[in-house]
Design a protein around this motif. Structure first.
Motif, PDB file in Angstrom:
ATOM      1  N   LYS A   1       0.800  -1.365   0.118  1.00  0.00           N
ATOM      2  CA  LYS A   1      -0.056   0.111   0.031  1.00  0.00           C
ATOM      3  C   LYS A   1       1.003   1.337  -0.018  1.00  0.00           C
ATOM      4  CE  LYS A   1      -3.567  -2.508   2.330  1.00  0.00           C
ATOM      5  NZ  LYS A   1      -4.169  -3.039   3.689  1.00  0.00           N
ATOM      6  N   GLY A   2       1.836   1.161  -0.740  1.00  0.00           N
ATOM      7  CA  GLY A   2       2.996   2.386  -0.995  1.00  0.00           C
ATOM      8  C   GLY A   2       3.990   2.708   0.116  1.00  0.00           C
ATOM      9  N   TRP A   3       3.797   1.383   1.030  1.00  0.00           N
ATOM     10  CA  TRP A   3       4.925   1.446   2.432  1.00  0.00           C
ATOM     11  C   TRP A   3       5.961   0.378   1.874  1.00  0.00           C
ATOM     12  CZ3 TRP A   3       5.354   5.023   6.324  1.00  0.00           C
ATOM     13  CH2 TRP A   3       4.243   5.756   6.450  1.00  0.00           C
ATOM     14  N   TYR A   4       7.087   0.481   2.002  1.00  0.00           N
ATOM     15  CA  TYR A   4       8.204  -0.173   2.073  1.00  0.00           C
ATOM     16  C   TYR A   4       8.295  -0.718   3.473  1.00  0.00           C
ATOM     17  CZ  TYR A   4       9.657   0.339  -2.743  1.00  0.00           C
ATOM     18  OH  TYR A   4       9.714   0.513  -4.161  1.00  0.00           O
ATOM     19  N   ARG A   5       8.515  -2.162   3.771  1.00  0.00           N
ATOM     20  CA  ARG A   5       8.466  -2.620   5.026  1.00  0.00           C
ATOM     21  C   ARG A   5       9.233  -3.747   5.256  1.00  0.00           C
ATOM     22  NH1 ARG A   5       3.839  -6.220   6.535  1.00  0.00           N
ATOM     23  NH2 ARG A   5       5.090  -7.715   8.098  1.00  0.00           N
ATOM     24  N   TRP A   6      10.159  -3.459   6.254  1.00  0.00           N
ATOM     25  CA  TRP A   6      11.281  -4.596   6.350  1.00  0.00           C
ATOM     26  C   TRP A   6      11.953  -4.803   7.978  1.00  0.00           C
ATOM     27  CZ3 TRP A   6      12.491   0.068   4.204  1.00  0.00           C
ATOM     28  CH2 TRP A   6      13.495   0.666   4.575  1.00  0.00           C
ATOM     29  N   ALA A   7      12.236  -5.728   8.053  1.00  0.00           N
ATOM     30  CA  ALA A   7      12.977  -6.039   9.407  1.00  0.00           C
ATOM     31  C   ALA A   7      14.227  -6.179   9.237  1.00  0.00           C
ATOM     32  CB  ALA A   7      12.305  -7.208  10.261  1.00  0.00           C
ATOM     33  N   PRO A   8      15.202  -5.844  10.071  1.00  0.00           N
ATOM     34  CA  PRO A   8      16.780  -5.984   9.853  1.00  0.00           C
ATOM     35  C   PRO A   8      16.841  -7.460   9.831  1.00  0.00           C
ATOM     36  CG  PRO A   8      16.234  -4.799  11.803  1.00  0.00           C
ATOM     37  CD  PRO A   8      15.044  -5.433  11.377  1.00  0.00           C
ATOM     38  N   GLU A   9      18.127  -7.913   8.842  1.00  0.00           N
ATOM     39  CA  GLU A   9      18.197  -9.225   8.647  1.00  0.00           C
ATOM     40  C   GLU A   9      18.872  -9.708   9.903  1.00  0.00           C
ATOM     41  OE1 GLU A   9      20.370  -9.637   4.667  1.00  0.00           O
ATOM     42  OE2 GLU A   9      18.194  -9.375   4.087  1.00  0.00           O
ATOM     43  N   SER A  10      19.961  -8.857  10.683  1.00  0.00           N
ATOM     44  CA  SER A  10      20.479  -9.193  11.805  1.00  0.00           C
ATOM     45  C   SER A  10      20.334  -8.088  12.894  1.00  0.00           C
ATOM     46  CB  SER A  10      22.129  -9.344  11.506  1.00  0.00           C
ATOM     47  OG  SER A  10      22.687  -8.271  10.865  1.00  0.00           O
ATOM     48  N   PRO A  11      19.897  -8.645  14.349  1.00  0.00           N
ATOM     49  CA  PRO A  11      19.686  -7.672  15.098  1.00  0.00           C
ATOM     50  C   PRO A  11      20.525  -6.394  14.885  1.00  0.00           C
ATOM     51  CG  PRO A  11      20.242  -9.804  16.015  1.00  0.00           C
ATOM     52  CD  PRO A  11      20.426  -9.949  14.431  1.00  0.00           C
ATOM     53  N   VAL A  12      19.627  -5.313  15.021  1.00  0.00           N
ATOM     54  CA  VAL A  12      20.207  -3.826  15.488  1.00  0.00           C
ATOM     55  C   VAL A  12      19.932  -3.499  16.987  1.00  0.00           C
ATOM     56  CG1 VAL A  12      20.156  -1.607  14.625  1.00  0.00           C
ATOM     57  CG2 VAL A  12      19.965  -3.196  13.187  1.00  0.00           C
ATOM     58  N   ARG A  13      20.954  -3.677  17.724  1.00  0.00           N
ATOM     59  CA  ARG A  13      20.959  -3.294  19.105  1.00  0.00           C
ATOM     60  C   ARG A  13      21.615  -1.973  19.524  1.00  0.00           C
ATOM     61  NH1 ARG A  13      19.235  -7.217  23.497  1.00  0.00           N
ATOM     62  NH2 ARG A  13      18.802  -8.574  21.648  1.00  0.00           N
ATOM     63  N   ILE A  14      21.139  -1.024  20.090  1.00  0.00           N
ATOM     64  CA  ILE A  14      21.932   0.108  20.310  1.00  0.00           C
ATOM     65  C   ILE A  14      21.631   0.694  21.941  1.00  0.00           C
ATOM     66  CG2 ILE A  14      22.601   0.852  18.003  1.00  0.00           C
ATOM     67  CD1 ILE A  14      20.334   2.529  18.278  1.00  0.00           C
ATOM     68  N   PRO A  15      22.533   1.475  22.569  1.00  0.00           N
ATOM     69  CA  PRO A  15      22.062   1.842  23.760  1.00  0.00           C
ATOM     70  C   PRO A  15      21.539   3.198  23.837  1.00  0.00           C
ATOM     71  CG  PRO A  15      24.522   2.400  23.414  1.00  0.00           C
ATOM     72  CD  PRO A  15      23.805   1.322  22.124  1.00  0.00           C
ATOM     73  N   ALA A  16      21.595   3.769  22.588  1.00  0.00           N
ATOM     74  CA  ALA A  16      20.673   5.111  22.585  1.00  0.00           C
ATOM     75  C   ALA A  16      20.681   5.741  21.116  1.00  0.00           C
ATOM     76  CB  ALA A  16      21.513   6.269  23.296  1.00  0.00           C
ATOM     77  N   ILE A  17      19.838   6.733  20.619  1.00  0.00           N
ATOM     78  CA  ILE A  17      19.566   7.158  19.634  1.00  0.00           C
ATOM     79  C   ILE A  17      19.889   8.551  19.748  1.00  0.00           C
ATOM     80  CG2 ILE A  17      17.954   7.689  17.692  1.00  0.00           C
ATOM     81  CD1 ILE A  17      16.409   5.170  18.455  1.00  0.00           C
ATOM     82  N   SER A  18      20.782   9.052  18.824  1.00  0.00           N
ATOM     83  CA  SER A  18      21.057  10.676  18.796  1.00  0.00           C
ATOM     84  C   SER A  18      20.256  11.258  17.646  1.00  0.00           C
ATOM     85  CB  SER A  18      22.503  10.872  18.889  1.00  0.00           C
ATOM     86  OG  SER A  18      23.168  10.530  20.043  1.00  0.00           O
ATOM     87  N   LEU A  19      19.553  12.394  17.717  1.00  0.00           N
ATOM     88  CA  LEU A  19      18.914  13.045  16.742  1.00  0.00           C
ATOM     89  C   LEU A  19      19.352  14.664  16.665  1.00  0.00           C
ATOM     90  CD1 LEU A  19      15.490  11.496  17.615  1.00  0.00           C
ATOM     91  CD2 LEU A  19      16.921  10.661  15.662  1.00  0.00           C
TER      92      LEU A  19
END
Length: 131
Positions: A68-86
């Motif tokens: 429905k116009g959205w690309y959707r995916w899960a990471p192929e291998s785990p993405v685990r991080i302590p924090a997100i900086s924006l």
């Protein structure tokens, strides 16, 4: 457990829960982008990404599905991080939005719109777990 938004090292707002969405509009393509994150062992675990279309700087993963116009995916291998900086950018048409999600319906329960921090001259944000 809670996920908190920090500004200059100080907690500015928190949401309770284990499942969250982080959403924004891409600065160049003006395309909606949503990521689902889970809190696990005081780390952020990327569960799934949704992007409305593609374009410059937006490359859906090879395992992405167009729905429905959205690309959707899960990471192929785990993405685990302590924090997100924006960064707080004037080029982004919509502000960052962080929402706690109901684990069953995956619908937003409570959200933090980063626009509420605009008049504080904030240059960056950090998202991380808090006990």
């Amino acid at each position: 457990m809670s996920l908190c938004l920090f500004i200059a090292g100080k907690s500015a707002a928190c949401l309770a829960g284990l499942l969250f969405s982080l959403s924004w509009t891409h600065s160049v393509e003006k395309t909606e982008w949503v990521e689902y994150w889970q809190l696990k062992d005081e780390q952020l675990l990327l569960k799934e990404t949704f992007v409305k279309g593609s374009g410059a700087g937006i490359d859906p993963a090879p395992n992405a599905v167009l729905d429905k116009g959205w690309y959707r995916w899960a990471p192929e291998s785990p993405v685990r991080i302590p924090a997100i900086s924006l960064a707080n950018s004037e080029l982004t048409p919509d502000n960052w939005m962080l929402c706690a999600l109901d684990p069953v319906s995956v619908k937003p329960v409570e959200c933090i719109d980063f626009a509420k921090f605009e008049d504080r001259g904030v240059e960056s944000f950090t998202i991380q777990s808090s006990k």
